[in-house]
Design a protein around this motif. Structure first.
Motif, PDB file in Angstrom:
ATOM      1  N   ARG A 147       0.824  -1.205   0.000  1.00  0.00           N
ATOM      2  CA  ARG A 147       0.000   0.000   0.000  1.00  0.00           C
ATOM      3  C   ARG A 147       0.857   1.253   0.000  1.00  0.00           C
ATOM      4  O   ARG A 147       0.547   2.226  -0.706  1.00  0.00           O
ATOM      5  CB  ARG A 147      -0.932  -0.002   1.211  1.00  0.00           C
ATOM      6  CG  ARG A 147      -1.971  -1.108   1.163  1.00  0.00           C
ATOM      7  CD  ARG A 147      -2.894  -1.045   2.359  1.00  0.00           C
ATOM      8  NE  ARG A 147      -3.672   0.175   2.381  1.00  0.00           N
ATOM      9  CZ  ARG A 147      -4.507   0.497   3.359  1.00  0.00           C
ATOM     10  NH1 ARG A 147      -4.660  -0.326   4.382  1.00  0.00           N
ATOM     11  NH2 ARG A 147      -5.195   1.617   3.320  1.00  0.00           N
ATOM     12  N   LYS A 202       2.373   1.845  -3.540  1.00  0.00           N
ATOM     13  CA  LYS A 202       1.393   2.422  -4.455  1.00  0.00           C
ATOM     14  C   LYS A 202       1.120   3.881  -4.103  1.00  0.00           C
ATOM     15  O   LYS A 202       0.926   4.729  -4.985  1.00  0.00           O
ATOM     16  CB  LYS A 202       0.098   1.614  -4.394  1.00  0.00           C
ATOM     17  CG  LYS A 202       0.236   0.189  -4.908  1.00  0.00           C
ATOM     18  CD  LYS A 202      -1.079  -0.559  -4.799  1.00  0.00           C
ATOM     19  CE  LYS A 202      -0.945  -1.983  -5.317  1.00  0.00           C
ATOM     20  NZ  LYS A 202      -2.217  -2.733  -5.195  1.00  0.00           N
ATOM     21  N   TYR A 226       4.115   6.069  -5.411  1.00  0.00           N
ATOM     22  CA  TYR A 226       4.145   6.164  -6.865  1.00  0.00           C
ATOM     23  C   TYR A 226       2.928   6.906  -7.410  1.00  0.00           C
ATOM     24  O   TYR A 226       2.992   7.489  -8.493  1.00  0.00           O
ATOM     25  CB  TYR A 226       4.260   4.774  -7.489  1.00  0.00           C
ATOM     26  CG  TYR A 226       5.691   4.311  -7.583  1.00  0.00           C
ATOM     27  CD1 TYR A 226       6.446   4.588  -8.714  1.00  0.00           C
ATOM     28  CD2 TYR A 226       6.305   3.640  -6.537  1.00  0.00           C
ATOM     29  CE1 TYR A 226       7.761   4.195  -8.807  1.00  0.00           C
ATOM     30  CE2 TYR A 226       7.620   3.235  -6.609  1.00  0.00           C
ATOM     31  CZ  TYR A 226       8.343   3.514  -7.756  1.00  0.00           C
ATOM     32  OH  TYR A 226       9.664   3.133  -7.836  1.00  0.00           O
ATOM     33  N   LYS A 227       1.839   6.901  -6.670  1.00  0.00           N
ATOM     34  CA  LYS A 227       0.691   7.689  -7.088  1.00  0.00           C
ATOM     35  C   LYS A 227       1.062   9.173  -7.108  1.00  0.00           C
ATOM     36  O   LYS A 227       0.690   9.907  -8.036  1.00  0.00           O
ATOM     37  CB  LYS A 227      -0.476   7.453  -6.129  1.00  0.00           C
ATOM     38  CG  LYS A 227      -1.714   8.302  -6.440  1.00  0.00           C
ATOM     39  CD  LYS A 227      -2.690   8.307  -5.283  1.00  0.00           C
ATOM     40  CE  LYS A 227      -2.145   9.129  -4.123  1.00  0.00           C
ATOM     41  NZ  LYS A 227      -3.143   9.284  -3.037  1.00  0.00           N
TER      42      LYS A 227
END
Length: 319
Positions: A147, A150, A153-154
């Motif tokens: 989590r 992600k 990188y979001k």
């Protein structure tokens, strides 16, 4: 970043990624993800408590740390905290389903924040060393799931902040679609960050994705009206996978490596694999996911990640 990645404040770092965010409201803040080596990973509650704390520091044993950890304004909105505070009291550190630990928050210590009495349930997890050294808000979390990856990188790939504007000349126009402009928003702190040459984001390793395709089924990209040129170029160009099979035929050392191990020992340059002369590539190798319903590609994918010489023989049989 030197403290985290070079000096190893939290442990030996083997990879990292970070990005800066401004969110239109002031000074920059960084989102940093550190990957520790296996020996330094936070595997026990005692190890976690050595580096991450979620309790009010003692005003007697460490008065300076106590003053720093006492914030002036909690994140309150309509009487409720936006960050899921207050948390529950806990006497020991435990792991929860989300992959983040539930830190020790014992009842007892309190501090007054803007006239309100706060206890350990309101403390954001922190590292005492980093807090004392930089005298700034530094939230430190231990993560054992994807989590956080992600999440970081979001921020890196979400693009720049935007603002919606309507330009009118004279009488106000009612055509909202025609007057709508999607413009980039750059605050003064973000502009100065760029003028000073500071990086907006960085990473220690590049991600290299290896293709998985059957003969005569490689991916072809083209522009409208140029389909034939793209097909002709694809016929004369070999993919990364096809050149890997050629490497296995000519290099005995390559036959001892899995497909996913090749990029750590060879470099892909000008449609050809070349042996690394020294050091290693700072990359993370990933293979494209193949659906189990795509039977031939799925089992070829399994051979790539589990077998070495058999892949060469299997591919020759397929041809």
């Amino acid at each position: 970043m030197d403290d985290l990645t070079v000096h190893g404040v939290l442990g030996k770092s083997i990879a990292h990624v970070y990005t800066m965010a401004f969110q239109k409201r002031g000074l920059p803040h960084a989102h940093i993800l550190i990957v520790l080596r296996a020996d330094d990973k936070f595997s026990t509650s005692e190890h976690i408590h050595r580096f991450v704390c979620a309790e009010i520091p003692s005003s007697i044993e460490n008065p300076r740390l106590h003053e720093i950890e006492n914030p002036r304004a909690p994140c309150m909105e309509a009487g409720q905290c936006k960050k899921m505070f207050p948390r529950k009291f806990r006497t020991e550190i435990t792991m929860n389903e989300s992959g983040y630990p539930s830190y020790r928050r014992r009842p007892g210590d309190t501090a007054f924040v803007r006239g309100r009495e706060m206890d350990n349930r309101f403390v954001v997890p922190y590292n005492p060393y980093l807090l004392l050294k930089y005298n700034a808000h530094i939230n430190v979390e231990v993560c054992t799931s994807l989590r956080a990856v992600k999440y970081i990188y979001k921020y890196i790939y979400k693009g720049f902040d935007c603002v919606n504007m309507v330009l009118t000349a004279g009488q106000v126009q009612n055509n909202a679609i025609a007057n709508y402009i999607d413009a980039r928003y750059v605050s003064a702190p973000e502009a100065m960050w760029g003028l000073l040459g500071s990086h907006m984001h960085d990473r220690s390793h590049a991600v290299m994705r290896l293709p998985v395709h059957l003969p005569n089924q490689k991916r072809v990209t083209f522009k409208d009206g140029h389909e034939e040129e793209a097909l002709e170029a694809a016929r004369s160009r070999q993919t990364m996978l096809e050149t890997w099979f050629q490497l296995n035929q000519s290099d005995p050392d390559a036959q001892t490596l899995l497909c996913t191990e090749i990029p750590y020992n060879y470099v892909y340059d000008r449609n050809n694999w070349k042996r690394l002369k020294r050091g290693g590539n700072k990359i993370v190798v990933r293979m494209y996911v193949v659906n189990v319903k795509d039977t031939e590609r799925f089992y070829l994918h399994m051979l790539f990640v589990r077998h070495r010489k058999r892949v060469c023989q299997y591919h020759l049989l397929v041809l």
